[in-house]
Design an enzyme around this catalytic site. Structure first.
Site, PDB file in Angstrom:
ATOM      1  N   ALA A 199       0.859  -1.182   0.000  1.00  0.00           N
ATOM      2  CA  ALA A 199       0.000   0.000   0.000  1.00  0.00           C
ATOM      3  C   ALA A 199       0.894   1.230   0.000  1.00  0.00           C
ATOM      4  O   ALA A 199       2.026   1.185   0.501  1.00  0.00           O
ATOM      5  CB  ALA A 199      -0.885  -0.012   1.241  1.00  0.00           C
ATOM      6  N   GLY A 206       0.650  -5.101   1.025  1.00  0.00           N
ATOM      7  CA  GLY A 206      -0.521  -5.243   0.155  1.00  0.00           C
ATOM      8  C   GLY A 206      -0.192  -5.955  -1.151  1.00  0.00           C
ATOM      9  O   GLY A 206      -1.043  -6.628  -1.732  1.00  0.00           O
ATOM     10  N   GLU A 219      -0.380  -9.502  -0.322  1.00  0.00           N
ATOM     11  CA  GLU A 219      -1.785  -9.867  -0.086  1.00  0.00           C
ATOM     12  C   GLU A 219      -2.579  -9.985  -1.391  1.00  0.00           C
ATOM     13  O   GLU A 219      -3.423 -10.867  -1.535  1.00  0.00           O
ATOM     14  CB  GLU A 219      -2.431  -8.833   0.847  1.00  0.00           C
ATOM     15  CG  GLU A 219      -1.857  -8.915   2.256  1.00  0.00           C
ATOM     16  CD  GLU A 219      -2.276  -7.753   3.131  1.00  0.00           C
ATOM     17  OE1 GLU A 219      -1.973  -6.593   2.772  1.00  0.00           O
ATOM     18  OE2 GLU A 219      -2.919  -7.986   4.162  1.00  0.00           O
ATOM     19  N   GLU A 269       4.358  -4.987   7.437  1.00  0.00           N
ATOM     20  CA  GLU A 269       3.529  -3.966   8.097  1.00  0.00           C
ATOM     21  C   GLU A 269       3.978  -3.694   9.532  1.00  0.00           C
ATOM     22  O   GLU A 269       3.916  -2.573  10.022  1.00  0.00           O
ATOM     23  CB  GLU A 269       2.048  -4.396   8.109  1.00  0.00           C
ATOM     24  CG  GLU A 269       1.363  -4.333   6.754  1.00  0.00           C
ATOM     25  CD  GLU A 269       1.523  -5.596   5.925  1.00  0.00           C
ATOM     26  OE1 GLU A 269       2.351  -6.465   6.279  1.00  0.00           O
ATOM     27  OE2 GLU A 269       0.814  -5.706   4.899  1.00  0.00           O
TER      28      GLU A 269
HETATM   29  N1  COA Z   1       4.599   3.273  -0.569  1.00  0.00           N
HETATM   30  C1  COA Z   1       5.023   4.427  -1.094  1.00  0.00           C
HETATM   31  N2  COA Z   1       6.188   4.567  -1.732  1.00  0.00           N
HETATM   32  C2  COA Z   1       6.964   3.487  -1.835  1.00  0.00           C
HETATM   33  C3  COA Z   1       6.591   2.239  -1.310  1.00  0.00           C
HETATM   34  C4  COA Z   1       5.341   2.147  -0.656  1.00  0.00           C
HETATM   35  N3  COA Z   1       4.872   1.005  -0.144  1.00  0.00           N
HETATM   36  N4  COA Z   1       7.572   1.343  -1.558  1.00  0.00           N
HETATM   37  C5  COA Z   1       8.529   2.011  -2.220  1.00  0.00           C
HETATM   38  N5  COA Z   1       8.159   3.301  -2.400  1.00  0.00           N
HETATM   39  C6  COA Z   1       8.901   4.362  -3.075  1.00  0.00           C
HETATM   40  C7  COA Z   1      10.071   4.874  -2.249  1.00  0.00           C
HETATM   41  O1  COA Z   1       9.633   5.809  -1.299  1.00  0.00           O
HETATM   42  C8  COA Z   1      10.956   5.437  -3.304  1.00  0.00           C
HETATM   43  O2  COA Z   1      10.470   6.703  -3.667  1.00  0.00           O
HETATM   44  P1  COA Z   1      11.486   7.962  -3.852  1.00  0.00           P
HETATM   45  O3  COA Z   1      12.301   7.577  -5.066  1.00  0.00           O
HETATM   46  O4  COA Z   1      10.584   9.117  -4.073  1.00  0.00           O
HETATM   47  O5  COA Z   1      12.296   8.007  -2.601  1.00  0.00           O
HETATM   48  C9  COA Z   1      10.751   4.511  -4.499  1.00  0.00           C
HETATM   49  O6  COA Z   1       9.514   3.846  -4.237  1.00  0.00           O
HETATM   50  C10 COA Z   1      11.824   3.464  -4.642  1.00  0.00           C
HETATM   51  O7  COA Z   1      11.932   2.755  -3.421  1.00  0.00           O
HETATM   52  P2  COA Z   1      13.322   2.629  -2.595  1.00  0.00           P
HETATM   53  O8  COA Z   1      12.959   2.389  -1.163  1.00  0.00           O
HETATM   54  O9  COA Z   1      14.219   3.768  -2.906  1.00  0.00           O
HETATM   55  O10 COA Z   1      13.911   1.287  -3.251  1.00  0.00           O
HETATM   56  P3  COA Z   1      14.908   0.262  -2.583  1.00  0.00           P
HETATM   57  O11 COA Z   1      15.336  -0.646  -3.674  1.00  0.00           O
HETATM   58  O12 COA Z   1      15.941   0.943  -1.774  1.00  0.00           O
HETATM   59  O13 COA Z   1      13.976  -0.582  -1.544  1.00  0.00           O
HETATM   60  C11 COA Z   1      12.008  -1.787  -0.839  1.00  0.00           C
HETATM   61  C12 COA Z   1      12.935  -1.381  -2.016  1.00  0.00           C
HETATM   62  C13 COA Z   1      10.819  -2.501  -1.432  1.00  0.00           C
HETATM   63  C14 COA Z   1      12.755  -2.707   0.122  1.00  0.00           C
HETATM   64  C15 COA Z   1      11.558  -0.514  -0.088  1.00  0.00           C
HETATM   65  O14 COA Z   1      11.059   0.420  -1.033  1.00  0.00           O
HETATM   66  C16 COA Z   1      10.486  -0.755   0.932  1.00  0.00           C
HETATM   67  O15 COA Z   1      10.765  -1.267   2.016  1.00  0.00           O
HETATM   68  N6  COA Z   1       9.216  -0.349   0.626  1.00  0.00           N
HETATM   69  C17 COA Z   1       8.121  -0.421   1.558  1.00  0.00           C
HETATM   70  C18 COA Z   1       7.630  -1.830   1.694  1.00  0.00           C
HETATM   71  C19 COA Z   1       6.528  -1.891   2.719  1.00  0.00           C
HETATM   72  O16 COA Z   1       6.705  -1.647   3.897  1.00  0.00           O
HETATM   73  N7  COA Z   1       5.331  -2.236   2.247  1.00  0.00           N
HETATM   74  C20 COA Z   1       4.208  -2.437   3.087  1.00  0.00           C
HETATM   75  C21 COA Z   1       3.302  -1.285   3.040  1.00  0.00           C
HETATM   76  S1  COA Z   1       1.865  -1.647   4.059  1.00  0.00           S
END
Ligand code: COA
Length: 258
Positions: free
Chosen positions: A64, A109, A112, A132
């Site tokens: 999400a 999400g 999910e 989460e």
């Molecule tokens: N919501 C909003 N933005 C998100 C996102 C999410 N769930 N997941 C990634 N992004 C965005 C980042 O903020 C980043 O944006 P920016 O370029 O403006 O900073 C872009 O996507 C790229 O992500 P980044 O974190 O820089 O990539 P990474 O390769 O370093 O890491 C992940 C990848 C997937 C490990 C990391 O993005 C992450 O942990 N995301 C969240 C996962 C999460 O907690 N999901 C559950 C949500 S309920």
């Protein structure tokens, strides 16, 4: 390009989540678009299988949209969970099987949504997880229910309590993924499977999907009754006549989905 791209080729529809800049994170707009597309495709009897995937090389969907979620009130957050659950329910309710082509991160999400698909095929780069807990929340789109049903309580508890990510091989071992392929082979392999499914009788695939979905929701006696009813109903279709006539005539069946 729309926020959810849909391409129909033959009897296979491919839906692509299209927010690569944020790793295809689901905001309200994406959820509503996906819900609309599933509704439309669900009513098309010229589509026999659906593929759901993410754009870009990195992610199926990283969950999400945290930026949108952060400011929600409890009431808004509840509505957001319900909207996500409408999408997961739609994936289960449409007549066609949905194959998740997990081409990278499937987190929160994203995991999910993949869990609500009929089948998950992933690339070697795929990473599944329910992180989460690291954000101070819990899964809201069925993770605490479908992960338990698919992989068992022990594994689900570990994933949801620790928030750790699971690689493709481990996902395969737990039955979270049906198969793993190198990234370049993922879409051709998924398409091959989708085409096999789409070549069968669409009505029978729908009956089978309905019976299997109900298997986890009710007792064995109720499930068996439903199966017998649907089995009987199969004999009211042209596809049953064709399937059996073709077998006895030693020729391939040509199903007309009626
Ligand atoms: N919501 C909003 N933005 C998100 C996102 C999410 N769930 N997941 C990634 N992004 C965005 C980042 O903020 C980043 O944006 P920016 O370029 O403006 O900073 C872009 O996507 C790229 O992500 P980044 O974190 O820089 O990539 P990474 O390769 O370093 O890491 C992940 C990848 C997937 C490990 C990391 O993005 C992450 O942990 N995301 C969240 C996962 C999460 O907690 N999901 C559950 C949500 S309920």
């Amino acid at each position: 390009m729309g926020i959810v791209e849909v391409a129909v080729e033959g009897r296979v529809a491919t839906m692509t989540l299209n927010r690569p800049d944020v790793l295809n994170a689901f905001n309200t707009e994406v959820l509503q678009a996906l819900l609309g597309e599933l509704h439309t495709v669900g009513h098309r009897d010229d589509v026999g299988a659906v593929i759901l995937t993410g754009s870009g090389e990195k992610a199926f969907a990283a969950g999400a949209d945290i930026r949108e979620m952060k400011e929600k009130t409890p009431t808004e957050a509840r509505a957001f969970a319900e909207l996500g659950q409408m999408v997961t329910s739609a994936l289960e309710r449409i007549p066609q099987p949905v194959i998740a082509a997990v081409n990278g991160f499937a987190l929160g999400g994203g995991c999910e949504i993949a869990l609500a698909c009929d089948i998950r095929i992933c690339s070697e780069t795929a990473r599944f997880g329910q992180p989460e807990i690291n954000l101070g929340i819990i899964p809201g789109w069925g993770g605490s229910q479908r992960l338990v049903r698919l992989c068992g309580l022990g594994f689900a508890r570990e994933l949801i309590y620790t928030g750790r990510m699971v690689g493709a091989q481990e996902a395969l071992e737990w039955g979270l993924a049906n198969a793993v392929y190198p990234q370049a082979e993922l879409m051709p392999k998924v398409r091959e499977m989708a085409e096999v499914i789409a070549s069968k009788s669409g009505i029978m695939i729908h009956y089978a999907k309905t019976c299997m979905n109900r298997a986890l929701d009710q007792d064995l006696a109720g499930g068996l009754r439903l199966e017998a009813d649907m089995f009987g109903l199969a004999f009211s279709t042209e596809d049953q006549t064709e399937g059996m006539e073709a077998f006895l005539a030693k020729r391939p069946a040509l199903f007309k989905h009626r």
